[in-house]
Design an enzyme around this catalytic site. Structure first.
Site, PDB file in Angstrom:
ATOM      1  N   GLU A  63       0.831  -1.193   0.000  1.00  0.00           N
ATOM      2  CA  GLU A  63       0.000   0.000   0.000  1.00  0.00           C
ATOM      3  C   GLU A  63       0.874   1.255   0.000  1.00  0.00           C
ATOM      4  O   GLU A  63       1.950   1.280   0.583  1.00  0.00           O
ATOM      5  CB  GLU A  63      -0.932  -0.023   1.220  1.00  0.00           C
ATOM      6  CG  GLU A  63      -1.999  -1.103   1.048  1.00  0.00           C
ATOM      7  CD  GLU A  63      -2.929  -1.269   2.242  1.00  0.00           C
ATOM      8  OE1 GLU A  63      -4.093  -1.611   2.014  1.00  0.00           O
ATOM      9  OE2 GLU A  63      -2.511  -1.061   3.386  1.00  0.00           O
ATOM     10  N   CYS A 113       3.472   8.466   1.388  1.00  0.00           N
ATOM     11  CA  CYS A 113       3.947   7.494   2.368  1.00  0.00           C
ATOM     12  C   CYS A 113       4.237   6.192   1.629  1.00  0.00           C
ATOM     13  O   CYS A 113       3.346   5.568   1.069  1.00  0.00           O
ATOM     14  CB  CYS A 113       2.870   7.311   3.441  1.00  0.00           C
ATOM     15  SG  CYS A 113       3.351   6.158   4.718  1.00  0.00           S
ATOM     16  N   CYS A 127       6.526  -7.262   7.465  1.00  0.00           N
ATOM     17  CA  CYS A 127       7.616  -6.742   8.297  1.00  0.00           C
ATOM     18  C   CYS A 127       8.130  -7.882   9.168  1.00  0.00           C
ATOM     19  O   CYS A 127       7.347  -8.722   9.605  1.00  0.00           O
ATOM     20  CB  CYS A 127       7.092  -5.598   9.180  1.00  0.00           C
ATOM     21  SG  CYS A 127       8.389  -4.694  10.053  1.00  0.00           S
ATOM     22  N   CYS A 133       5.753  -5.047  16.194  1.00  0.00           N
ATOM     23  CA  CYS A 133       5.301  -4.024  17.138  1.00  0.00           C
ATOM     24  C   CYS A 133       3.813  -4.274  17.414  1.00  0.00           C
ATOM     25  O   CYS A 133       3.024  -4.455  16.477  1.00  0.00           O
ATOM     26  CB  CYS A 133       5.533  -2.639  16.562  1.00  0.00           C
ATOM     27  SG  CYS A 133       7.265  -2.407  16.106  1.00  0.00           S
ATOM     28  N   CYS A 147       0.862  -2.265  15.711  1.00  0.00           N
ATOM     29  CA  CYS A 147       0.946  -1.982  14.270  1.00  0.00           C
ATOM     30  C   CYS A 147       0.327  -3.108  13.444  1.00  0.00           C
ATOM     31  O   CYS A 147       0.641  -4.278  13.636  1.00  0.00           O
ATOM     32  CB  CYS A 147       2.410  -1.786  13.877  1.00  0.00           C
ATOM     33  SG  CYS A 147       2.673  -1.640  12.103  1.00  0.00           S
ATOM     34  N   CYS A 157      -1.753   5.905   9.696  1.00  0.00           N
ATOM     35  CA  CYS A 157      -0.531   5.266  10.195  1.00  0.00           C
ATOM     36  C   CYS A 157      -0.838   3.947  10.857  1.00  0.00           C
ATOM     37  O   CYS A 157      -1.716   3.858  11.708  1.00  0.00           O
ATOM     38  CB  CYS A 157       0.124   6.103  11.277  1.00  0.00           C
ATOM     39  SG  CYS A 157       0.642   7.698  10.767  1.00  0.00           S
TER      40      CYS A 157
HETATM   41  N1  SAH Z   1       8.858   0.416  10.282  1.00  0.00           N
HETATM   42  C1  SAH Z   1       9.063   1.802  10.409  1.00  0.00           C
HETATM   43  C2  SAH Z   1       8.233   2.633   9.477  1.00  0.00           C
HETATM   44  C3  SAH Z   1       6.780   2.243   9.293  1.00  0.00           C
HETATM   45  S1  SAH Z   1       5.680   2.563  10.616  1.00  0.00           S
HETATM   46  C4  SAH Z   1       8.854   2.241  11.828  1.00  0.00           C
HETATM   47  O1  SAH Z   1       8.378   1.443  12.620  1.00  0.00           O
HETATM   48  O2  SAH Z   1       9.220   3.345  12.151  1.00  0.00           O
HETATM   49  C5  SAH Z   1       5.353   4.301  10.534  1.00  0.00           C
HETATM   50  C6  SAH Z   1       4.882   4.905  11.841  1.00  0.00           C
HETATM   51  O3  SAH Z   1       3.525   4.537  12.143  1.00  0.00           O
HETATM   52  C7  SAH Z   1       5.721   4.449  13.019  1.00  0.00           C
HETATM   53  O4  SAH Z   1       6.024   5.483  13.890  1.00  0.00           O
HETATM   54  C8  SAH Z   1       4.791   3.473  13.663  1.00  0.00           C
HETATM   55  O5  SAH Z   1       5.170   3.289  14.977  1.00  0.00           O
HETATM   56  C9  SAH Z   1       3.444   4.144  13.480  1.00  0.00           C
HETATM   57  N2  SAH Z   1       2.311   3.245  13.714  1.00  0.00           N
HETATM   58  C10 SAH Z   1       2.274   1.915  13.527  1.00  0.00           C
HETATM   59  N3  SAH Z   1       1.051   1.431  13.849  1.00  0.00           N
HETATM   60  C11 SAH Z   1       0.313   2.490  14.243  1.00  0.00           C
HETATM   61  C12 SAH Z   1      -1.058   2.635  14.666  1.00  0.00           C
HETATM   62  N4  SAH Z   1      -1.866   1.592  14.733  1.00  0.00           N
HETATM   63  N5  SAH Z   1      -1.501   3.864  14.965  1.00  0.00           N
HETATM   64  C13 SAH Z   1      -0.683   4.936  14.859  1.00  0.00           C
HETATM   65  N6  SAH Z   1       0.597   4.857  14.461  1.00  0.00           N
HETATM   66  C14 SAH Z   1       1.099   3.649  14.157  1.00  0.00           C
HETATM   67 FE1  SF4 Z   2       7.285  -3.052  11.317  1.00  0.00          FE
HETATM   68 FE2  SF4 Z   2       5.024  -1.802  12.054  1.00  0.00          FE
HETATM   69 FE3  SF4 Z   2       7.026  -2.103  13.818  1.00  0.00          FE
HETATM   70 FE4  SF4 Z   2       7.306  -0.376  11.770  1.00  0.00          FE
HETATM   71  S1  SF4 Z   2       5.820  -0.208  13.433  1.00  0.00           S
HETATM   72  S2  SF4 Z   2       8.823  -1.891  12.499  1.00  0.00           S
HETATM   73  S3  SF4 Z   2       6.174  -1.485  10.152  1.00  0.00           S
HETATM   74  S4  SF4 Z   2       5.839  -3.767  12.874  1.00  0.00           S
END
Ligand code: SAH
Ligand code: SF4
Length: 395
Positions: free
Chosen positions: A116, A129, A136, A140, A143, A371
């Site tokens: 996406e 973006c 991944c 996290c 996420c 995000c």
């Molecule tokens: N993997 C990288 C970049 C992708 S995530 C990283 O983790 O930084 C991009 C941003 O979105 C990161 O700051 C991540 O922590 C945030 N993010 C992920 N899931 C989210 C959610 N459910 N709500 C708000 N922000 C989120």
């Molecule tokens: Fe991967 Fe989501 Fe963690 Fe970014 S926030 S490192 S995309 S699992």
């Protein structure tokens, strides 16, 4: 070099070796790699650099995908190029437009995988973006992408191809022969889509070098932000080899909480991360590091957290701005968003301590483009708890 420049005469050599197993895609090759590919195809060595420059400009300055339109190359040479090469970008499978104007594209890459890409229009600018991986390796817990196993890294061509695709959709290529962008609808890139960009370093670097090239897409390094969950060993390289802005998915102020939210913390903990950020090359007050902090109700959003956050940053002397992200829910997500009052109170503490603390406005929520909501529709299978735990251990 402009489109109206006279057609140059090519001195052709017999192609020494045509690519085996099909045509080579030129998109994503560095300038040097493109030159080498032309030599391989049979372009005379002493001409290859100039030819690469011409082709480069067609592809990245004017968005041309057909060699036959490259009117400053001889017709015969264009035909030869067409035999050996393609100019391909990911295919758009679907496009959704949010009521706030945000566009979410689902694009298909080689192998039938999908990622996406989100375009966020703002006043006088627009941010794309971009995704760097399908899925991944990290998990996290807040996420959506983290519930999808890593399928594969994107190639440099597939990464820069997302930018080219968006520019097509926005109809934003400069008039042929000119180099100025009228609107700059797509003025910024954030590597905040699916995947951990620093686990796909070389491809991300090559793609961003193309985005910054003055004979092409022309985005300044200050308008490109790479977000990482904290892959410490690759951070200095990011400054040295890409030179873009850095954002860090911080999200917690104690190791105990960060171990759960951002499991990579078990490998590189807060202290190690903060030291690496403090020594991030070229850091100055005009080039601050963005601390991303997702606001999770009752998990990381207390006043104490806010005070601890600024203390950690201050003690390490890091020029920073703190971007507060209201948590975006996704199907099955285990957290809730902090209340607006809580987010504002948190922001106020950070601000009073001397740091800018903007609250990120969720965009495109109605189309699941905000995000952390990204995940390819074809890869919905959830990981088992066991898998997640095994990977969270990170070897
Ligand atoms: N993997 C990288 C970049 C992708 S995530 C990283 O983790 O930084 C991009 C941003 O979105 C990161 O700051 C991540 O922590 C945030 N993010 C992920 N899931 C989210 C959610 N459910 N709500 C708000 N922000 C989120
Ligand atoms: Fe991967 Fe989501 Fe963690 Fe970014 S926030 S490192 S995309 S699992």
């Amino acid at each position: 070099m402009t489109a109206s420049a006279p057609v140059t005469q090519d001195v052709h050599t017999i192609p020494r070796k045509l690519p085996e197993g099909g045509k080579v895609n030129l998109v994503g090759l560095t300038r040097t790699a493109m030159r080498d590919a032309l030599i391989e195809q049979g372009t005379a060595e002493k001409q290859a650099k100039m030819r690469a420059n011409q082709i480069w400009q067609w592809i990245y300055q004017w968005g041309v995908r057909d060699f036959h339109e490259m009117t400053n190359l001889s017709k015969a040479y264009r035909a030869e190029l067409d035999e050996a090469f393609t100019i391909e970008i990911p295919e758009v499978v679907s496009k959704q437009v949010s009521e706030d104007g945000t566009r979410k594209y689902l694009v298909r890459i080689a192998g039938g995988h999908e990622v996406e890409v989100v375009y966020i229009p703002e006043d006088g600018r627009g941010t794309l973006c971009v995704s760097s991986q399908v899925g991944c390796t990290l998990t996290c817990s807040f996420c959506h992408t983290g519930t999808q196993k890593l399928v594969r890294n994107l190639t440099a061509g597939e990464i820069i191809g997302q930018v080219m695709m968006a520019r097509d959709d926005l109809d934003e290529w400069p008039e042929r022969g000119t180099r100025t962008y009228e609107a700059r609808l797509l003025s910024n890139i954030v590597l905040m889509g699916m995947g951990e960009p620093l686990y796909n370093f070389e491809n991300v670097r090559d793609a961003m070098k193309i985005a910054m090239d003055p004979e092409g897409i022309q985005l300044s390094r200050r308008r490109i932000t790479l977000s990482t969950s904290g892959v410490v060993p690759e951070m200095a390289r990011t400054a040295e080899e890409i030179g873009c802005q850095l954002a860090i998915s911080f999200h917690a102020t104690t190791d105990e909480v960060r171990d759960v939210l951002v499991p990579i913390n078990k490998r590189w903990n807060l202290e190690t991360l903060l030291e690496a950020l403090a020594s991030y090359p070229k850091v100055s007050n005009s080039e601050r590091i963005t601390f991303e902090y997702v606001m999770l109700k009752g998990v990381n959003d207390s006043d104490e957290d806010a005070h601890r956050l600024v203390k950690l940053i201050k003690d390490h002397g890091i020029p920073a701005k703190i971007n507060l992200i209201p948590f975006n829910e996704w199907p099955g997500s285990p957290y809730e968003r902090s209340s607006n009052n809580r987010i504002r109170a948190f922001a106020e503490i950070v601000y009073q301590a001397g740091y800018s603390s903007p609250i990120r406005k969720p965009r495109g929520e109605d189309i699941m483009a905000a995000c952390g909501q990204l995940k390819s529709a074809t890869e919905r299978a959830r990981k088992s708890r066991k898998q997640i735990e095994a990977e969270a251990g990170l070897g």
